[in-house]
Motif scaffolding. Structure first.
Motif, PDB file in Angstrom:
ATOM      1  N   ASP A 176       0.807  -1.373   0.020  1.00 15.53           N
ATOM      2  CA  ASP A 176      -0.135   0.042  -0.289  1.00 15.53           C
ATOM      3  C   ASP A 176       0.907   1.300   0.013  1.00 15.53           C
ATOM      4  O   ASP A 176       0.286   2.478   0.359  1.00 15.53           O
ATOM      5  CB  ASP A 176      -0.959  -0.065   1.175  1.00 15.53           C
ATOM      6  CG  ASP A 176      -0.253  -0.044   2.596  1.00 15.53           C
ATOM      7  OD1 ASP A 176       0.932  -0.019   2.635  1.00 15.53           O
ATOM      8  OD2 ASP A 176      -1.101  -0.352   3.584  1.00 15.53           O
ATOM      9  N   GLY A 177       2.039   1.159  -0.437  1.00 17.91           N
ATOM     10  CA  GLY A 177       3.107   2.108  -0.300  1.00 17.91           C
ATOM     11  C   GLY A 177       3.599   2.539   1.051  1.00 17.91           C
ATOM     12  O   GLY A 177       4.576   3.624   0.942  1.00 17.91           O
ATOM     13  N   GLU A 178       3.385   2.091   2.137  1.00 18.13           N
ATOM     14  CA  GLU A 178       3.848   2.555   3.412  1.00 18.13           C
ATOM     15  C   GLU A 178       4.157   1.178   4.433  1.00 18.13           C
ATOM     16  O   GLU A 178       3.503   0.404   4.240  1.00 18.13           O
ATOM     17  CB  GLU A 178       2.914   3.311   4.272  1.00 18.13           C
ATOM     18  CG  GLU A 178       3.208   4.173   5.408  1.00 18.13           C
ATOM     19  CD  GLU A 178       2.234   5.131   5.893  1.00 18.13           C
ATOM     20  OE1 GLU A 178       2.668   5.491   6.889  1.00 18.13           O
ATOM     21  OE2 GLU A 178       1.356   5.152   5.229  1.00 18.13           O
ATOM     22  N   LEU A 179       5.363   1.235   4.894  1.00 18.02           N
ATOM     23  CA  LEU A 179       5.541   0.050   5.772  1.00 18.02           C
ATOM     24  C   LEU A 179       5.320   0.508   7.188  1.00 18.02           C
ATOM     25  O   LEU A 179       6.290   1.341   7.869  1.00 18.02           O
ATOM     26  CB  LEU A 179       7.276   0.125   5.433  1.00 18.02           C
ATOM     27  CG  LEU A 179       7.898  -1.555   6.144  1.00 18.02           C
ATOM     28  CD1 LEU A 179       7.522  -2.644   5.062  1.00 18.02           C
ATOM     29  CD2 LEU A 179       9.214  -1.578   5.818  1.00 18.02           C
ATOM     30  N   ASP A 180       4.442   0.008   7.522  1.00 14.42           N
ATOM     31  CA  ASP A 180       3.542   0.680   8.817  1.00 14.42           C
ATOM     32  C   ASP A 180       2.940  -0.689   9.625  1.00 14.42           C
ATOM     33  O   ASP A 180       2.532  -0.714  10.692  1.00 14.42           O
ATOM     34  CB  ASP A 180       2.919   1.490   8.453  1.00 14.42           C
ATOM     35  CG  ASP A 180       1.460   1.065   7.739  1.00 14.42           C
ATOM     36  OD1 ASP A 180       1.640  -0.111   7.338  1.00 14.42           O
ATOM     37  OD2 ASP A 180       0.729   2.088   7.484  1.00 14.42           O
ATOM     38  N   GLY A 181       3.207  -2.086   9.086  1.00 15.43           N
ATOM     39  CA  GLY A 181       2.651  -3.082  10.193  1.00 15.43           C
ATOM     40  C   GLY A 181       1.270  -3.351   9.464  1.00 15.43           C
ATOM     41  O   GLY A 181       0.677  -4.283  10.224  1.00 15.43           O
ATOM     42  N   THR A 182       0.887  -2.806   8.471  1.00 20.23           N
ATOM     43  CA  THR A 182      -0.430  -3.062   8.032  1.00 20.23           C
ATOM     44  C   THR A 182      -0.669  -3.376   6.193  1.00 20.23           C
ATOM     45  O   THR A 182      -0.332  -2.434   5.705  1.00 20.23           O
ATOM     46  CB  THR A 182      -1.472  -1.761   8.040  1.00 20.23           C
ATOM     47  OG1 THR A 182      -1.505  -1.474   9.449  1.00 20.23           O
ATOM     48  CG2 THR A 182      -2.782  -2.114   8.112  1.00 20.23           C
ATOM     49  N   PRO A 183      -1.039  -4.446   6.092  1.00 19.91           N
ATOM     50  CA  PRO A 183      -0.990  -4.739   4.515  1.00 19.91           C
ATOM     51  C   PRO A 183      -2.391  -4.194   4.094  1.00 19.91           C
ATOM     52  O   PRO A 183      -3.194  -3.685   4.900  1.00 19.91           O
ATOM     53  CB  PRO A 183      -0.930  -6.354   4.467  1.00 19.91           C
ATOM     54  CG  PRO A 183      -1.555  -6.622   5.865  1.00 19.91           C
ATOM     55  CD  PRO A 183      -1.268  -5.624   6.820  1.00 19.91           C
ATOM     56  N   PRO A 184      -2.221  -4.064   2.625  1.00 20.82           N
ATOM     57  CA  PRO A 184      -3.611  -3.681   2.264  1.00 20.82           C
ATOM     58  C   PRO A 184      -4.753  -4.555   2.440  1.00 20.82           C
ATOM     59  O   PRO A 184      -4.885  -5.629   2.495  1.00 20.82           O
ATOM     60  CB  PRO A 184      -3.176  -3.709   0.619  1.00 20.82           C
ATOM     61  CG  PRO A 184      -2.089  -3.942   0.254  1.00 20.82           C
ATOM     62  CD  PRO A 184      -1.467  -4.543   1.615  1.00 20.82           C
ATOM     63  N   LEU A 185      -6.056  -3.808   3.138  1.00 25.95           N
ATOM     64  CA  LEU A 185      -6.973  -4.623   3.612  1.00 25.95           C
ATOM     65  C   LEU A 185      -8.439  -3.901   3.318  1.00 25.95           C
ATOM     66  O   LEU A 185      -8.418  -2.481   2.993  1.00 25.95           O
ATOM     67  CB  LEU A 185      -6.944  -4.482   5.112  1.00 25.95           C
ATOM     68  CG  LEU A 185      -5.765  -5.509   5.768  1.00 25.95           C
ATOM     69  CD1 LEU A 185      -5.912  -5.059   7.341  1.00 25.95           C
ATOM     70  CD2 LEU A 185      -5.831  -7.051   5.257  1.00 25.95           C
ATOM     71  N   PRO A 186      -9.521  -4.361   3.304  1.00 24.82           N
ATOM     72  CA  PRO A 186     -11.007  -3.718   3.145  1.00 24.82           C
ATOM     73  C   PRO A 186     -11.176  -2.528   4.275  1.00 24.82           C
ATOM     74  O   PRO A 186     -10.505  -2.980   5.330  1.00 24.82           O
ATOM     75  CB  PRO A 186     -11.897  -4.851   3.127  1.00 24.82           C
ATOM     76  CG  PRO A 186     -11.039  -6.135   3.063  1.00 24.82           C
ATOM     77  CD  PRO A 186      -9.507  -5.901   3.222  1.00 24.82           C
ATOM     78  N   THR A 187     -11.685  -1.471   3.927  1.00 26.61           N
ATOM     79  CA  THR A 187     -11.808  -0.494   4.788  1.00 26.61           C
ATOM     80  C   THR A 187     -12.248  -0.721   6.264  1.00 26.61           C
ATOM     81  O   THR A 187     -11.561  -0.527   7.227  1.00 26.61           O
ATOM     82  CB  THR A 187     -12.665   0.561   4.194  1.00 26.61           C
ATOM     83  OG1 THR A 187     -12.089   0.902   2.945  1.00 26.61           O
ATOM     84  CG2 THR A 187     -12.603   1.974   5.260  1.00 26.61           C
ATOM     85  N   PRO A 224       6.364  -1.000  14.492  1.00 29.49           N
ATOM     86  CA  PRO A 224       5.173  -1.738  14.204  1.00 29.49           C
ATOM     87  C   PRO A 224       5.206  -2.844  13.018  1.00 29.49           C
ATOM     88  O   PRO A 224       4.729  -3.726  12.795  1.00 29.49           O
ATOM     89  CB  PRO A 224       4.240  -0.633  13.736  1.00 29.49           C
ATOM     90  CG  PRO A 224       4.717   0.649  14.572  1.00 29.49           C
ATOM     91  CD  PRO A 224       6.069   0.579  14.476  1.00 29.49           C
ATOM     92  N   GLU A 225       6.114  -2.528  11.798  1.00 34.35           N
ATOM     93  CA  GLU A 225       6.353  -3.210  10.746  1.00 34.35           C
ATOM     94  C   GLU A 225       7.075  -4.694  11.414  1.00 34.35           C
ATOM     95  O   GLU A 225       6.785  -5.731  10.656  1.00 34.35           O
ATOM     96  CB  GLU A 225       6.944  -2.728   9.801  1.00 34.35           C
ATOM     97  CG  GLU A 225       8.600  -2.063  10.070  1.00 34.35           C
ATOM     98  CD  GLU A 225       8.347  -0.603  10.278  1.00 34.35           C
ATOM     99  OE1 GLU A 225       9.371   0.128  10.160  1.00 34.35           O
ATOM    100  OE2 GLU A 225       7.192  -0.036  10.835  1.00 34.35           O
ATOM    101  N   GLU A 226       8.072  -4.349  12.138  1.00 27.53           N
ATOM    102  CA  GLU A 226       8.567  -5.729  12.756  1.00 27.53           C
ATOM    103  C   GLU A 226       7.556  -6.457  13.559  1.00 27.53           C
ATOM    104  O   GLU A 226       7.746  -7.957  13.695  1.00 27.53           O
ATOM    105  CB  GLU A 226       9.985  -5.342  13.548  1.00 27.53           C
ATOM    106  CG  GLU A 226      10.896  -4.770  12.713  1.00 27.53           C
ATOM    107  CD  GLU A 226      11.542  -5.548  11.607  1.00 27.53           C
ATOM    108  OE1 GLU A 226      11.223  -6.812  11.395  1.00 27.53           O
ATOM    109  OE2 GLU A 226      11.999  -5.071  10.509  1.00 27.53           O
ATOM    110  N   PHE A 227       6.746  -5.800  14.284  1.00 28.70           N
ATOM    111  CA  PHE A 227       5.800  -6.443  15.061  1.00 28.70           C
ATOM    112  C   PHE A 227       4.920  -7.396  14.304  1.00 28.70           C
ATOM    113  O   PHE A 227       4.571  -8.806  14.311  1.00 28.70           O
ATOM    114  CB  PHE A 227       4.863  -5.428  15.945  1.00 28.70           C
ATOM    115  CG  PHE A 227       3.727  -5.871  16.663  1.00 28.70           C
ATOM    116  CD1 PHE A 227       4.074  -6.585  18.068  1.00 28.70           C
ATOM    117  CD2 PHE A 227       2.581  -5.823  16.595  1.00 28.70           C
ATOM    118  CE1 PHE A 227       3.337  -6.989  18.929  1.00 28.70           C
ATOM    119  CE2 PHE A 227       1.462  -6.410  17.340  1.00 28.70           C
ATOM    120  CZ  PHE A 227       1.846  -7.026  18.550  1.00 28.70           C
TER     121      PHE A 227
END
Length: 264
Positions: A176-187, A224-227
């Motif tokens: 999703d363009g950002e390494l933050d511990g969250t993959p692309p998901l429905p809203t 968060p991304e390593e978590f």
């Protein structure tokens, strides 16, 4: 780092004489090669037939789209290349082949490898150091693994570690363009994910900061991304421990990845 063109390995006999642009799609992995890879990979052996078939299809696509480049004198046979592809595709069993977007090369070192790091602090001072790594995932670049550590994970599949899954989790995270511990998901799911992950991440970091014992690798408190990446390893390699340590996170990862092969 320059990336090499993808090639197909190994291919069955048949239409391989056709130019690639005339082929209908990636040729399937030979049955004997898939069996050899599966027999050496506990996570594949524990999959039910439908999911094993899906993993084989994803691995076929991986080998068609990605170059596997061994370095440092390392030689990989066809079954080992299929094994690497399958390990990288484990997190895609439910997510699908879209998780392969954005990169084209898997680099494999014989053992842990060294990388140079640099950082300019708030005072403008440049700091440089060297890290020894067993895996790395570059945004829009290659995925890098230590073959020795991949083999160590296979020797102890329930120990809580799987470096290939860890680095693939970073690749999913970056989609999703950002390494933050969250993959692309429905809203709707994204809202629940963000709240549950933040709560359990904060609690986990507090335990680590206070020097208290934690049930999973404390490296998960790094960011968060390593978590997310560490929790993903535990989903596949020690799902019971993950449920006990981080129950909400475990529920989300069950939904993202499907049931762990070690959970049955």
């Amino acid at each position: 780092m320059a990336q090499l063109p993808a090639r197909d390995v190994p291919l069955t006999a048949g239409r391989s004489w056709l130019p690639r642009w005339l082929q209908w799609g990636p040729a399937p992995i030979e049955d004997a090669t898939w069996r050899d890879a599966a027999d050496a990979t506990p996570w594949i052996m524990r999959l039910d037939e439908p999911r094993a078939t899906r993993l084989r299809e994803l691995s076929t696509r991986f080998l068609h789209e990605k170059t596997i480049t061994p370095l440092g004198g390392l030689a990989l046979d066809d079954a080992q290349r299929v094994q690497l592809a399958a390990l990288c595709c484990l997190p895609l069993l439910e997510f699908g082949a879209g998780g392969l977007r954005g990169w084209s090369q898997l680099i494999v070192y014989p053992d842990a490898f060294r990388v140079n790091r640099s950082h300019v602090d708030s005072a403008g001072v440049l700091h440089e150091w060297e890290d020894e790594l067993i895996g790395e995932a570059w945004d829009q670049g290659p995925l890098i693994l230590s073959w020795a550590d991949v083999q160590a994970d296979l020797d102890e599949p329930d120990a809580g570690y799987c470096v290939a899954v860890h680095e693939m989790a970073h690749k999913l995270d970056a989609l999703d363009g950002e390494l933050d511990g969250t993959p692309p998901l429905p809203t709707a799911w994204l809202r629940d994910w963000a709240g549950d992950f933040q709560r359990e991440y904060d609690a986990f970091c507090q335990r680590v900061d206070r020097g208290r014992a934690v049930a999973i690798d404390p490296y998960a408190a790094e960011s968060p991304e390593e978590f997310f990446a560490v929790a993903s390893e535990y989903h596949f390699s020690s799902p019971q421990r993950l449920r006990q340590a981080l129950p909400s996170v475990a529920t989300h990862l069950q939904r993202l990845y499907g049931a762990s092969p070690l959970d049955g």
